[in-house]
Each structure stands twice: as structure tokens, then as C-alpha cells.
Design an enzyme around this catalytic site. Structure first.
Site, short mmCIF file in Angstrom:
data_model
loop_
_atom_site.label_atom_id
_atom_site.label_comp_id
_atom_site.label_asym_id
_atom_site.label_seq_id
_atom_site.Cartn_x
_atom_site.Cartn_y
_atom_site.Cartn_z
N ALA A 1 0.82 -1.21 0.00
CA ALA A 1 0.00 0.00 0.00
C ALA A 1 0.86 1.26 0.00
O ALA A 1 0.69 2.15 -0.83
CB ALA A 1 -0.91 -0.01 1.23
N ASP B 1 7.11 -3.81 5.20
CA ASP B 1 6.17 -4.01 6.30
C ASP B 1 6.89 -4.67 7.48
O ASP B 1 6.25 -5.26 8.33
CB ASP B 1 5.00 -4.89 5.83
CG ASP B 1 5.48 -6.23 5.29
OD1 ASP B 1 6.70 -6.50 5.36
OD2 ASP B 1 4.65 -7.01 4.82
N ARG C 1 -6.42 -1.64 -0.33
CA ARG C 1 -5.57 -0.49 -0.02
C ARG C 1 -4.43 -0.26 -1.00
O ARG C 1 -3.83 0.80 -1.00
CB ARG C 1 -4.97 -0.68 1.39
CG ARG C 1 -4.03 -1.85 1.49
CD ARG C 1 -3.76 -2.25 2.93
NE ARG C 1 -2.92 -3.45 2.97
CZ ARG C 1 -3.34 -4.68 2.72
NH1 ARG C 1 -4.60 -4.90 2.38
NH2 ARG C 1 -2.51 -5.69 2.77
N LYS D 1 4.31 -7.70 -7.72
CA LYS D 1 3.91 -6.30 -7.50
C LYS D 1 4.83 -5.33 -8.23
O LYS D 1 4.37 -4.30 -8.74
CB LYS D 1 3.90 -6.00 -6.00
CG LYS D 1 2.77 -6.73 -5.28
CD LYS D 1 2.79 -6.43 -3.80
CE LYS D 1 1.66 -7.19 -3.12
NZ LYS D 1 1.66 -6.97 -1.67
N CYS E 1 -0.33 -5.34 10.62
CA CYS E 1 -1.51 -5.29 9.76
C CYS E 1 -2.41 -6.49 10.02
O CYS E 1 -3.62 -6.43 9.87
CB CYS E 1 -1.11 -5.27 8.30
SG CYS E 1 -0.15 -3.83 7.86
N CYS F 1 18.79 4.88 16.32
CA CYS F 1 18.83 5.88 17.40
C CYS F 1 17.49 5.91 18.11
O CYS F 1 17.40 6.01 19.32
CB CYS F 1 19.08 7.28 16.84
SG CYS F 1 20.72 7.60 16.21
N CYS G 1 24.64 5.15 19.70
CA CYS G 1 23.80 4.35 18.78
C CYS G 1 24.66 3.27 18.11
O CYS G 1 25.76 3.55 17.62
CB CYS G 1 23.17 5.25 17.73
SG CYS G 1 22.37 4.35 16.39
#
Ligand code: ZN
Length: 337
Positions: free
Chosen positions: A37, A128, A69, A84, A185, A172, A241
């Protein structure tokens, strides 16, 4: 007025872009990792805006449950199980044939990240999962390559611009993967507008970056349902970090990830290398064991209760299980060990 300036006339009129900015966009090279999406919305916005080269990297194929979506795809793409990245490239060529789109049907992993992102000036996150985001972050920080983190789940959208050497990086802000403690999701669903919002913000930041405008240095979040929004400063890297401070790129070093459970679906990905598949031959071989169908991009094999999707490079997505051992054994039995 030339045809090119006519196409972009409304954008050139916008003071922040102008004709000089439009030329910079035409010469820009941007990668979008993941085209669900958010990634598809990013691709649509940047392609229409005239970003000269878009490299679209995605490991997945279109399914009916995407259509709620993932605005770029249609029922025909789902019926064909079109990858895709290929579907995106086809859609873009129909509305803007003046730009170059480079689809890559691959899973971004440590072993191919260099080849897949080579020559790009900006990376946009349409993924995702945090595993891939940390990988992009390590690569971006190591190479001083800016990237934009984007996420949308439920009605919530969040984004961060990462400017290595200047602002905070993803590690960080989130030192460890929030996996297991956050919504996905699958558990919370997603509103299409949340994905479109985060894509709109990130695509605009990308345009600003390309034309040389300062970009936002905050972690910005917005809940479309409650209208709550927040901004946390990300102007300075966090002391100590792992990625941008200690330069310990553990995700880039993380070789050998043959199996991954996909987010949002009852499926497992088997990632194999050096196993080019001849679809015609494989189709024949699998015929006695179930239903087989293939086109030039994917081969699908239904063997109840499983559905296997094979890609030409030997990668497979096995639906109907989240057990990697089951997926591995199905793959070994029908494709090869
Ligand atoms: Zn950092």
C-alpha cells in the site's frame, strides 16, 4: 511550452519546485523498497511528479486481499498473480512513459542489497517489517545514503527522514526491533488512508530533498481515527547508537536467512539462491501432485492445504502454514533440497 513542461506545468508553478527543481527531479534516482500500500502510493506520486528513475523492489505478488488499499493494483493483476514490482512498472508506463522504471522481483537481503540499491540517491521504505528496515538503515548509514522510514498500521501513520551524518537514524530512535510488542496489519488491520497519508508525507520530503530544500528532522506520527499527532525531535543522533555511533552494522552482516515468516499472512518464504527454475519443466514435474499454473513471472502450485508460489530465481512463498519446517520440507519434496 514543450510537452515535458506542459505535463509538469502545475508543479513547476509551485514555488518550491520551479523549472530548476523539475530538472533535478528528472535527473533523480530513487529506490522504493516494498510496493504494498505505502510503496505503491509512493511510486505513483513520484512517478507522476517526474522523478527520472524509480527502482521498485518487491518480493511479493498481487492478491485479492491487497486490493482494499494497494491502489495501483486491479483484479486482473491478482488473477494473474503478477509480481507487484512488475504490476507497478506496467501501471506507471501507462501514465508516464517519460521516466525509467526498474522493477526488481527480489527480496532485499544482505547478500543483494548492494546490487539492488547501487546508483540510487535516496531510498524510500515501503516495507512491512523491521528486519528489512534495519538492513536499509545499516546500509544507508554505512554509505551516507539518506532514506525515509514509513509505516502504517490500523489508522496510524509514522515516518522519519534519516540523513546519515546529520540527523538520528532508525536505530537511534528504535534501538531494538519492536517485533512482538507492536500491532501489525494482521492483528490491527489497516486503513488505506493511513498508508496514503504516510506516502504523501514521505513523497513530499523526497521531492524537497531532491530539489535541495531542507527536510523535516522529526519522527512524525498521525492517527487518522483519533486525529492525535505527535512529533519527536530526531535532529541529533543518539549518543552510543549501534548503527550511526558505533558503526556496528549487524544487519548488513546477517548472512544466511533462508526462511522468513511473512507479516500479515499465513505463509513462509523460502529464500534460495543459485537455483534458477525452468517453469515449463517444473510445471510438468508437479502436474501429478496438484494443480499447477505459470506465467513468465511466477509458477503457482496448489497441493491442499498448501499453495506454493515459485519465482524464477528459486525463491518460494508457501501459503497455508507458519511452520518453517513444514514449508522447508514441502519445498525440498517438490522443488529440491
Ligand atoms: Zn543512529
Amino acid at each position: 511550452m514543450s510537452r515535458v513542461s506542459e505535463r509538469y506545468s502545475r508543479q513547476i508553478l509551485f514555488r518550491g519546485i520551479g523549472s530548476e527543481g523539475q530538472q533535478k527531479l528528472a535527473g533523480a534516482r530513487v529506490a522504493i523498497v516494498g510496493c504494498g500500500a505505502t510503496g505503491s502510493a509512493l511510486a505513483a506520486l513520484l512517478a507522476r511528479a517526474g522523478v527520472g528513475t524509480l527502482r521498485i523492489i518487491d518480493r511479493d505478488y498481487v492478491e485479492t486481499s491487497n486490493l482494499q488499499r494497494q491502489s495501483f493494483f486491479d483484479e486482473k493483476d491478482a488473477a494473474e498473480s503478477l509480481p507487484k514490482a512488475i504490476a507497478d512498472a506496467r501501471k506507471i508506463s501507462a501514465f508516464n512513459s517519460h521516466i525509467v522504471v526498474e522493477p526488481r522481483v527480489e527480496d532485499l537481503v544482505p547478500g543483494n542489497i548492494e546490487a539492488l540499491l547501487e546508483g540510487m540517491q535516496l531510498i524510500l521504505d515501503g516495507t512491512d517489517n523491521f528486519e528489512t528496515r534495519y538492513l536499509i538503515n545499516d546500509y544507508g548509514v554505512q554509505r551516507s545514503l539518506p532514506w525515509i522510514y514509513c509505516a502504517a498500521v490500523g489508522s496510524y501513520a509514522v515516518t522519519l527522514n534519516v540523513l546519515p551524518g546529520q540527523s538520528a537514524c532508525l536505530a537511534c530512535i528504535f534501538p531494538d526491533s519492536p517485533r512482538g510488542t507492536v500491532d501489525t496489519c494482521e492483528t490491527s488491520g489497516i486503513l488505506n488512508s493511513a498508508a496514503n497519508l504516510v506516502a504523501s508525507i514521505a513523497a513530499t520530503e523526497a521531492l524537497k530533498y531532491i530539489v535541495g530544500n531542507p527536510i523535516r528532522q522529526t519522527l512524525l506520527s498521525f492517527d487518522l481515527w483519533s486525529n492525535e499527532h505527535a512529533e519527536i525531535s530526531a535532529a541529533k543522533p543518539r549518543h552510543g547508537c549501534r548503527a550511526c555511533g558505533e558503526r556496528d552494522f549487524i544487519h548488513l552482516a546477517g548472512e544466511g536467512r533462508p526462511q522468513i515468516t511473512l507479516c500479515g499472512r499465513n505463509s513462509v518464504q523460502i529464500h534460495e539462491r543459485h537455483r534458477p527454475i525452468d517453469f515449463g519443466e517444473m510445471d510438468q514435474r508437479l502436474q501429478p501432485h496438484g494443480i499447477v499454473r505459470h506465467n513468465e513471472f511466477v509458477l503457482k502450485f496448489w497441493h491442499e492445504p498448501y499453495e506454493m508460489t515459485l519465482f524464477p530465481d528459486g525463491r518460494a512463498i508457501i501459503k497455508g502454514t507458519t511452520d518453517t519446517a513444514v514449508a522447508r520440507s514441502l519445498y525440498a519434496r517438490y522443488v529440491g533440497s
